[in-house]
Design an enzyme around this catalytic site. Sequence first.
Site, short mmCIF file in Angstrom:
data_model
loop_
_atom_site.label_atom_id
_atom_site.label_comp_id
_atom_site.label_asym_id
_atom_site.label_seq_id
_atom_site.Cartn_x
_atom_site.Cartn_y
_atom_site.Cartn_z
N SER A 23 0.82 -1.23 0.00
CA SER A 23 0.00 0.00 0.00
C SER A 23 0.84 1.27 0.00
CB SER A 23 -0.93 0.01 1.22
OG SER A 23 -2.02 -0.82 0.97
N GLY A 25 1.70 4.88 0.17
CA GLY A 25 0.98 5.95 0.88
C GLY A 25 0.59 5.56 2.30
N ASN A 111 -13.21 -0.58 5.19
CA ASN A 111 -13.12 -0.31 3.76
C ASN A 111 -14.03 -1.20 2.92
OD1 ASN A 111 -9.79 -0.14 4.67
ND2 ASN A 111 -10.85 1.67 3.94
N GLU A 175 -13.27 4.11 -1.10
CA GLU A 175 -12.64 3.25 -0.07
C GLU A 175 -13.58 2.99 1.10
OE1 GLU A 175 -8.82 2.56 0.08
OE2 GLU A 175 -8.79 2.93 -2.06
N HIS A 250 -6.52 7.52 4.79
CA HIS A 250 -7.99 7.53 4.94
C HIS A 250 -8.36 8.56 6.01
CE1 HIS A 250 -8.12 3.05 3.62
NE2 HIS A 250 -8.59 3.79 2.64
N CYS A 375 -10.11 0.50 11.80
CA CYS A 375 -10.04 -0.04 10.43
C CYS A 375 -10.65 -1.44 10.38
CB CYS A 375 -8.60 -0.19 9.96
SG CYS A 375 -7.67 1.33 9.90
O1 SUG Z 1 -5.58 -0.27 2.49
N1 SUG Z 1 -3.17 -2.05 4.35
C1 SUG Z 1 -4.49 -1.42 4.28
C2 SUG Z 1 -4.85 -0.79 5.60
C3 SUG Z 1 -6.26 -0.31 5.63
C4 SUG Z 1 -6.59 0.47 6.84
N2 SUG Z 1 -7.95 0.86 6.81
C5 SUG Z 1 -8.45 2.02 7.28
N3 SUG Z 1 -7.69 3.03 7.58
N4 SUG Z 1 -9.72 2.10 7.37
C6 SUG Z 1 -4.56 -0.36 3.17
O2 SUG Z 1 -3.58 0.38 3.00
C7 SUG Z 1 -1.36 -3.46 3.57
C8 SUG Z 1 -1.18 -4.83 2.95
C9 SUG Z 1 0.25 -5.20 2.77
O3 SUG Z 1 1.09 -4.32 2.57
O4 SUG Z 1 0.55 -6.42 2.81
C10 SUG Z 1 -2.77 -2.88 3.42
O5 SUG Z 1 -3.45 -3.21 2.46
#
Ligand code: SUG
Length: 452
Positions: A23, A25, A111, A175, A250, A375
């Site tokens: 991910s 960012g 999400n 999202e 987010h 999350c």
């Molecule tokens: O979309 N991490 C997720 C984390 C989501 C957090 N959700 C909220 N803030 N609501 C994302 O960035 C990491 C997966 C990896 O790197 O293996 C990931 O998808």
Amino acid sequence: MSIAHEYNFDGLIGPTHNYAGLSHGNIASTSHKGAVSRPREAALQGLWKMQCVAGLGVRQAVLPPQERPDLAALRRMGFTGSDAQVIERAASEAPHLLAAVYSASSMWAANAATVSPSADTADGRVHFTVANLQSHLHRSLEAPATETALRRIFRDPKHFMIHPALPATAALSDEGAANHMRFAAKHGKAGVEVFVYGRGGVADAPMPRKFPARQSLEACRAIARLHQLDPARVLFVQQNPRAIDRGVFHNDVVATNHENVLICHEDAYVDTAGFVANLRRAMRKVCDDSLHAFVITRKKLPLHVAVKTYLFNSQLVAVKNRSFFKGLGLVYPIECSRFRASFMGIMELGNRQCPIGSVMVTVKESMDNGGGPACLRLRIVLTQAQARAMHQGVLWSPALNDQLVAWVNKHYREELRPDDLRDPKLIREGRDALDALTGILGLPGLYEFQQQ
Ligand code: SUG
């Protein structure tokens, strides 16, 4: 007004939880790339959090994890042969694609979808729009299975309307609830829905330079239309692009809320003071209620500490267990207690009219991928009739918890290393686990592999 309650639906952390740095960012995700993950520990931490939240008197439920690896996705990308060959070919030719189809990212239920309760919608039904999560490949794979699961749990069209994901394109990048907040005097009363977007406003609006803005205004507008919301009770607000560039991918990384309470960082929005004033006005006008806003300044809590510790990704919940505390409870991640600024931020929250207590939880395995307590859950406000109409097998109870703990202990590996993803045994292990889970949750045939 009908009496309604907030249900917290937590994503059960799946057996392939791993750190693939997918991910861009999301600083935690990229900085843990390649680390050894602990899927069993991760899932148990998630279950323990649910138990804590349920113990406060909050209604709790679970969302099943998705099947991983997503072999069908690899086949759509041109990998052929037996399942084991598909995995081996992807591992040697495109390990980043293998990592994407192995991600357990559906755990971050915030999400999964955006949800509007029936008190806000013109047709009096609960509306869901599945998030397309198109900004990242691994997350975009979630949408179809999310829709299937929601349709199984919220079946009755008299009460529930499930909208499929918006077209998966940058213009409609969505999202889900992580960029949505609902304010109301009480859950069952009509409220103000706030949609937070990262891009797509006026042409000269400031944009992030380093990291992507994941939510588009066009997507927010589409969801407000689909959910039949009254435009007088909807606010659209732009995330601060400088915050996005510091890892605020987010809204729920810099803000949390509950009924008439908002907690956010001073740098959350392009114009935070203006937004709070607009929200206050809207609350007074349409909800006949006043807003309790706690805006934490950058002087007290620098943004990078907020991102590192995830104070704003705490769950703000109504505590019904009077032996604990009367008022609101902030369920915060243990990481906050390690930084003085974050811990002080928590301690100074609340006031006499709006007391806020706090409860610490550990979700380290998820945190290291950028997912805090909030999350991991999707909030769904349901009236009593709607709660009766949904599938009951996913409702948390001490007995379900015991079954799920035993299930995790039986099926999950203790550790996963990046290289383990090429092990074809992991496919069978995952399927065995999910097959057993559908028995526990009373959702037979939920997964595609069960239909073959
Ligand atoms: O979309 N991490 C997720 C984390 C989501 C957090 N959700 C909220 N803030 N609501 C994302 O960035 C990491 C997966 C990896 O790197 O293996 C990931 O998808």
